[in-house]
Design a protein around this motif. Structure first.
Motif, PDB file in Angstrom:
ATOM      1  N   ASP A   1       0.834  -1.205   0.000  1.00  0.00           N
ATOM      2  CA  ASP A   1       0.000   0.000   0.000  1.00  0.00           C
ATOM      3  C   ASP A   1       0.867   1.253   0.000  1.00  0.00           C
ATOM      4  O   ASP A   1       0.611   2.211  -0.745  1.00  0.00           O
ATOM      5  CB  ASP A   1      -0.906   0.009   1.237  1.00  0.00           C
ATOM      6  CG  ASP A   1      -2.071  -0.951   1.099  1.00  0.00           C
ATOM      7  OD1 ASP A   1      -2.512  -1.169  -0.034  1.00  0.00           O
ATOM      8  OD2 ASP A   1      -2.525  -1.484   2.126  1.00  0.00           O
ATOM      9  N   MET A   2       1.891   1.240   0.855  1.00  0.00           N
ATOM     10  CA  MET A   2       2.759   2.413   0.960  1.00  0.00           C
ATOM     11  C   MET A   2       3.511   2.677  -0.339  1.00  0.00           C
ATOM     12  O   MET A   2       3.669   3.827  -0.762  1.00  0.00           O
ATOM     13  CB  MET A   2       3.738   2.219   2.116  1.00  0.00           C
ATOM     14  CG  MET A   2       3.084   2.236   3.489  1.00  0.00           C
ATOM     15  SD  MET A   2       2.352   3.848   3.864  1.00  0.00           S
ATOM     16  CE  MET A   2       3.815   4.862   3.968  1.00  0.00           C
ATOM     17  N   GLU A   3       3.987   1.616  -0.962  1.00  0.00           N
ATOM     18  CA  GLU A   3       4.708   1.780  -2.221  1.00  0.00           C
ATOM     19  C   GLU A   3       3.793   2.332  -3.311  1.00  0.00           C
ATOM     20  O   GLU A   3       4.195   3.169  -4.118  1.00  0.00           O
ATOM     21  CB  GLU A   3       5.297   0.442  -2.653  1.00  0.00           C
ATOM     22  CG  GLU A   3       6.154   0.503  -3.910  1.00  0.00           C
ATOM     23  CD  GLU A   3       7.370   1.403  -3.744  1.00  0.00           C
ATOM     24  OE1 GLU A   3       7.751   2.075  -4.728  1.00  0.00           O
ATOM     25  OE2 GLU A   3       7.924   1.460  -2.630  1.00  0.00           O
ATOM     26  N   HIS A   4       2.537   1.872  -3.299  1.00  0.00           N
ATOM     27  CA  HIS A   4       1.563   2.376  -4.284  1.00  0.00           C
ATOM     28  C   HIS A   4       1.300   3.862  -4.081  1.00  0.00           C
ATOM     29  O   HIS A   4       1.237   4.643  -5.041  1.00  0.00           O
ATOM     30  CB  HIS A   4       0.262   1.581  -4.157  1.00  0.00           C
ATOM     31  CG  HIS A   4      -0.737   1.911  -5.214  1.00  0.00           C
ATOM     32  ND1 HIS A   4      -2.088   1.706  -5.066  1.00  0.00           N
ATOM     33  CD2 HIS A   4      -0.590   2.467  -6.454  1.00  0.00           C
ATOM     34  CE1 HIS A   4      -2.725   2.099  -6.157  1.00  0.00           C
ATOM     35  NE2 HIS A   4      -1.836   2.564  -7.011  1.00  0.00           N
ATOM     36  N   ILE A   5       1.156   4.262  -2.829  1.00  0.00           N
ATOM     37  CA  ILE A   5       0.939   5.684  -2.527  1.00  0.00           C
ATOM     38  C   ILE A   5       2.137   6.506  -2.980  1.00  0.00           C
ATOM     39  O   ILE A   5       1.992   7.565  -3.612  1.00  0.00           O
ATOM     40  CB  ILE A   5       0.694   5.880  -1.018  1.00  0.00           C
ATOM     41  CG1 ILE A   5      -0.612   5.189  -0.603  1.00  0.00           C
ATOM     42  CG2 ILE A   5       0.639   7.359  -0.672  1.00  0.00           C
ATOM     43  CD1 ILE A   5      -0.844   5.164   0.890  1.00  0.00           C
ATOM     44  N   ARG A   6       3.320   6.015  -2.657  1.00  0.00           N
ATOM     45  CA  ARG A   6       4.544   6.738  -3.012  1.00  0.00           C
ATOM     46  C   ARG A   6       4.682   6.885  -4.528  1.00  0.00           C
ATOM     47  O   ARG A   6       5.017   7.964  -5.038  1.00  0.00           O
ATOM     48  CB  ARG A   6       5.753   5.998  -2.438  1.00  0.00           C
ATOM     49  CG  ARG A   6       7.091   6.706  -2.657  1.00  0.00           C
ATOM     50  CD  ARG A   6       8.207   5.967  -1.932  1.00  0.00           C
ATOM     51  NE  ARG A   6       9.481   6.629  -2.128  1.00  0.00           N
ATOM     52  CZ  ARG A   6      10.269   6.429  -3.184  1.00  0.00           C
ATOM     53  NH1 ARG A   6       9.903   5.576  -4.132  1.00  0.00           N
ATOM     54  NH2 ARG A   6      11.420   7.071  -3.306  1.00  0.00           N
ATOM     55  N   GLU A   7       4.407   5.812  -5.275  1.00  0.00           N
ATOM     56  CA  GLU A   7       4.508   5.872  -6.732  1.00  0.00           C
ATOM     57  C   GLU A   7       3.488   6.851  -7.316  1.00  0.00           C
ATOM     58  O   GLU A   7       3.783   7.563  -8.285  1.00  0.00           O
ATOM     59  CB  GLU A   7       4.313   4.480  -7.325  1.00  0.00           C
ATOM     60  CG  GLU A   7       5.479   3.529  -7.072  1.00  0.00           C
ATOM     61  CD  GLU A   7       5.241   2.162  -7.676  1.00  0.00           C
ATOM     62  OE1 GLU A   7       4.158   1.967  -8.277  1.00  0.00           O
ATOM     63  OE2 GLU A   7       6.118   1.291  -7.550  1.00  0.00           O
ATOM     64  N   SER A   8       2.307   6.885  -6.744  1.00  0.00           N
ATOM     65  CA  SER A   8       1.275   7.805  -7.239  1.00  0.00           C
ATOM     66  C   SER A   8       1.700   9.259  -7.042  1.00  0.00           C
ATOM     67  O   SER A   8       1.484  10.116  -7.915  1.00  0.00           O
ATOM     68  CB  SER A   8      -0.055   7.528  -6.525  1.00  0.00           C
ATOM     69  OG  SER A   8      -0.503   6.215  -6.776  1.00  0.00           O
ATOM     70  N   ILE A   9       2.281   9.543  -5.884  1.00  0.00           N
ATOM     71  CA  ILE A   9       2.745  10.910  -5.620  1.00  0.00           C
ATOM     72  C   ILE A   9       3.886  11.269  -6.569  1.00  0.00           C
ATOM     73  O   ILE A   9       3.945  12.386  -7.108  1.00  0.00           O
ATOM     74  CB  ILE A   9       3.176  11.049  -4.151  1.00  0.00           C
ATOM     75  CG1 ILE A   9       1.988  10.790  -3.216  1.00  0.00           C
ATOM     76  CG2 ILE A   9       3.747  12.441  -3.889  1.00  0.00           C
ATOM     77  CD1 ILE A   9       2.345  10.793  -1.749  1.00  0.00           C
ATOM     78  N   LEU A  10       4.806  10.317  -6.793  1.00  0.00           N
ATOM     79  CA  LEU A  10       5.909  10.556  -7.720  1.00  0.00           C
ATOM     80  C   LEU A  10       5.406  10.805  -9.134  1.00  0.00           C
ATOM     81  O   LEU A  10       5.861  11.719  -9.825  1.00  0.00           O
ATOM     82  CB  LEU A  10       6.859   9.351  -7.711  1.00  0.00           C
ATOM     83  CG  LEU A  10       7.885   9.279  -6.570  1.00  0.00           C
ATOM     84  CD1 LEU A  10       8.605   7.938  -6.609  1.00  0.00           C
ATOM     85  CD2 LEU A  10       8.876  10.426  -6.661  1.00  0.00           C
ATOM     86  N   ASN A  11       4.436   9.998  -9.585  1.00  0.00           N
ATOM     87  CA  ASN A  11       3.880  10.144 -10.939  1.00  0.00           C
ATOM     88  C   ASN A  11       3.167  11.475 -11.118  1.00  0.00           C
ATOM     89  O   ASN A  11       3.076  11.992 -12.238  1.00  0.00           O
ATOM     90  CB  ASN A  11       2.926   8.990 -11.242  1.00  0.00           C
ATOM     91  CG  ASN A  11       3.645   7.657 -11.343  1.00  0.00           C
ATOM     92  OD1 ASN A  11       4.842   7.602 -11.626  1.00  0.00           O
ATOM     93  ND2 ASN A  11       2.919   6.563 -11.100  1.00  0.00           N
ATOM     94  N   ALA A  12       2.662  12.024 -10.002  1.00  0.00           N
ATOM     95  CA  ALA A  12       1.995  13.327 -10.083  1.00  0.00           C
ATOM     96  C   ALA A  12       2.993  14.469 -10.122  1.00  0.00           C
ATOM     97  O   ALA A  12       2.612  15.631 -10.320  1.00  0.00           O
ATOM     98  CB  ALA A  12       1.051  13.495  -8.899  1.00  0.00           C
TER      99      ALA A  12
END
Length: 435
Positions: free
Chosen positions: A408-419
């Motif tokens: 879950d944390m990695e998914h959140i982090r990747e989403s923020i990075l992609n934004a």
């Protein structure tokens, strides 16, 4: 054909006159007519056999539909008229035989109704739908399908309500059906408001009306009282024009959202304490946030969530988002609405039962808000700052009692990075999440 049964031979012989006329007028060649006869004979043999399956009827009907489509194209191209052709009636007859033999096969019934709908045969559709609902009254999708047909094709809202009211007698435990009923009413309100705007009679907010009380002895949902004159004007009213009728609707419970509100209350009574269903209703009302009554419906659903689960993430996610729902990001009132949402979010992080998951919901919401076009730099800065604070609060929550795993944390982090917010993504401490 010599080995065919009397029943199969009877069906084949009925098509002889029309085939002769089709050949005589040049619609089909002699070889094509022979191929049609052979194909029909093969199908009739299969239908007359003991091992006949529903797919045999479906394939037969599909073949005849394709043949009818070909015939129509050729008739149009050649400019001829056929007096004896009964292609449409033959297809209906095949489907009628199919549904009588395999009453429990929903696929055949749906093929029957869809063909009747495609042929714009309302009478046939209603007859078939009545038989289908009589045989399968506990299937919610069928009641919803019938109601949608009544609205979309016949423009009959009263008939649609009747279908759904009757359907809920048999399918009270179907959550999707309750939601579809509320959605139907919201779409109807949207159509009325659209007509009012087009005619220039939408000159102010709709007055909110109190929802009607449910009658515990009634077998139907007690909907608010809406007079025939409000939704189906009398001849005298029609003489004054549609504009007058729509003006009278301004103070009607119909536009105040009383009907979907009553549906919500009845559903919550059927599913007491079901916060997931209440959230689905909240999301449904959010989809219609442009309606005049949407705000009151959202607040009503939120009050119910507050009563059943005041510390849940479900309630919290709705509570902090409510101030900005339906507010244009470029409007003058958006900054104050956003400030209220931020204040609520900050308070909820100390009150909710699962701070980590609430922060996760808040991050998704903030990222979505940051994608708005032509976003004011000041608003963007405020959103980024709150994103940074929420990431920090998520770290604290995970350190106290983590409820999100590393995935879950990695998914959140990747989403923020992609934004495009690498600095904020770097604030997340992935090792803080329990493995």
């Amino acid at each position: 054909m010599a080995g065919a049964s009397d029943r199969a031979r009877s069906y084949l012989e009925k098509s002889v006159p029309e085939l002769h006329e089709l050949e005589r007028k040049g619609i089909f060649t002699k070889d094509e007519v022979s191929a049609i006869v052979k194909k029909r004979a093969d199908f009739e043999h299969r239908l007359d056999a003991r091992g006949c399956r529903p797919s045999d009827y479906a394939q037969y009907a599909e073949y005849e539909m394709n043949l009818e489509s070909l015939r129509r194209r050729r008739v149009k191209r050649l400019g001829v008229r056929i007096k004896t052709y009964v292609g449409g009636r033959r297809i209906f007859a095949i489907l009628d035989r199919a549904t009588r033999r395999f009453k429990g096969d929903i696929g055949l019934w749906m093929q029957y109704t869809e063909y009747a709908r495609a042929e714009k045969s309302n009478r046939k559709f209603l007859l078939v739908m009545t038989d289908l609902l009589r045989l399968h009254p506990t299937k919610p999708d069928l009641w919803v399908y019938a109601a949608q047909y009544a609205v979309d094709v016949q423009a009959d809202m009263t008939g649609a309500r009747t279908y759904l009211q009757r359907g809920l007698r048999f399918c009270k435990r179907s959550k999707d059906m309750w939601l579809e009923y509320a959605k139907l009413e919201l779409i109807y309100i949207g159509k009325i408001e659209g007509r009012r705007r087009i005619l220039g009679v939408d000159d102010g907010p709709t007055q909110q009306a109190a929802p009607a009380e449910d009658d515990p002895d009634a077998d139907m949902i007690a909907l608010p009282t809406i007079t025939d004159g409000e939704l189906d004007p009398s001849p005298a009213q029609k003489d004054t024009g549609e504009t007058t009728v729509l003006k009278n609707l301004k103070t009607s419970p119909a536009l105040a959202g009383a009907v979907p509100r009553t549906i919500f209350d009845a559903a919550m009574k059927e599913f007491p304490g079901d916060e997931a269903l209440a959230k689905r209703f909240f999301d449904l009302f959010e989809d219609f946030v442009g309606l005049t009554c949407a705000r009151s419906l959202l607040e009503h659903a939120l009050e119910h969530l507050r009563a059943v689960a005041p510390t849940s993430v479900t309630y919290g996610s709705c509570y902090f988002r409510l101030p900005v729902l339906g507010v244009d990001v470029n409007s003058a009132v958006f900054p104050s609405a956003l400030r209220t949402s931020f204040e609520r979010l900050k308070a909820l992080t100390d009150q909710t039962s699962d701070t980590a998951r609430l922060c996760k919901v808040a991050i998704w919401w903030l990222l979505s808000a940051l994608t708005a076009e032509e976003l004011d730099p000041a608003i963007q800065g405020a959103l980024v700052l709150m994103l940074r604070k929420t990431c920090g609060r998520l770290n604290e929550a995970l350190a106290e009692s983590g409820t999100l795993d590393a995935k879950d944390m990695e998914h959140i982090r990747e989403s923020i990075l992609n934004a495009g917010y690498a600095a904020e993504a770097g604030l997340l401490q992935l090792e803080a999440a329990p493995r």
